[in-house]
Design an enzyme around this catalytic site. Sequence first.
Site, PDB file in Angstrom:
ATOM      1  CB  SER A 106      -0.999  -0.028   1.135  1.00 35.42           C
ATOM      2  OG  SER A 106      -0.393  -0.260   2.361  1.00 35.42           O
ATOM      3  CE  LYS A 150      -5.752  -2.423   0.578  1.00 41.36           C
ATOM      4  NZ  LYS A 150      -5.961  -1.016   0.234  1.00 41.36           N
ATOM      5  CG  ASP A 193       6.812   4.732 -12.194  1.00 39.52           C
ATOM      6  OD1 ASP A 193       7.391   3.634 -12.318  1.00 39.52           O
ATOM      7  OD2 ASP A 193       5.571   4.858 -12.305  1.00 39.52           O
TER       8      ASP A 193
END
Length: 389
Positions: A304, A329, A315
């Site tokens: 999460s 999650k 990224d």
Amino acid sequence: MSGRDPFCQPRRIRRGAALTLVFASVLVAGAATGALPQSQAKSAPDEARSIGPAGRHADVARAAEEAMADGKSPVQAAKRAVSRSGDRWAAVYSRGEYEEFEESLDGQYTGVGLWARSDRDGRIEVTRVRAGSPAATAGIRPGDLLRSVDGEKTDGRPVTEVVSLLRGDATDAPAGTAVRLGLERGNRVWTETLRRARLTTDAVTVRELDGRVTVIKVATFTKDSGHQVRAAVRQSPPGAGIVLDLRGNPGGLVGEAVTAASAFLDGGLVATYDVDGEQRALHAEPGGDTTRPLVALVDGGTMSAAELLTGAVQDRGRALVVGSRTFGKGSVQMPSRLPDGSVAELTVGHYRTPSGRGVDGRGITPDLETGEDALPRAQAVLRGLASSS
């Protein structure tokens, strides 16, 4: 927008049902939540639309209200309604359970000292045991399966419900009360009775390794943990590379994960998320350290909010990610008060990394996949990054 952290959890949920990003998980202190600003709050169940996620909240509230009118348990009625929804991450908390849950976000909780997660088969697996806790004293280890709590089977239950069973209600399960756990390890099956204790969460720990490496371990994102990460980066020796260890991190307050990301990014996008189809974004604060070599360590217990942070630095090209695929999650829950004061949470959307990758059910694949030797491999990667800079 005011200067306060918009993701700080309010001490009580208002009637307007503040929208939250719940990266549920599994610190036995409770599933961790970060509330959005009140200006973005959704309507209460009795004002909700009759379709979509808001409609599902209304259905759950209606089931609880009808149970109250019939002299039955509104919490149990709400749980049955949530179960019928098929929402994997939905949960219903009694008033006392939610008060305990909120308290855990400040880094203190009453429990037995376990971290756990739901594996892909729906079993509850212990991922970490706090040193000196009742669980550690009883000899419980990471990898053990938690099969029952006080006689109630845990397989297939949302991990948030299991957390609630372990912690108990703030009013009737204080420190010193007993909880009986059914456990499994290989071919061994046994029962252990523990007594809950008042515990604190060491969310962030820092250590220095030979070779000018600073390891910042984030166990969970509780209140102020993001600022602790930023302080650790600032205080790290000049020129030291950093290992950001997120292994076993079950998530936590989203705002704290964004603050931690701000330690390594000079502003810019951290993640996007949708709520009932409406797209929103989370941004880092400017001024982070973008020059130190950085490696993020992850594993199957990284969940999460910790996955949100991992996806951002990967990224954005800020870090190399080392370890094994993360849990996956990445959903958004909204809590609302039920008529008896209990709280129901249902999924209303999902978040994505800066490049648009969905995390829920997929996880994040490391740049370098490895197992037990993850930390030595991370150190080797840092040496390579330092020599190429």
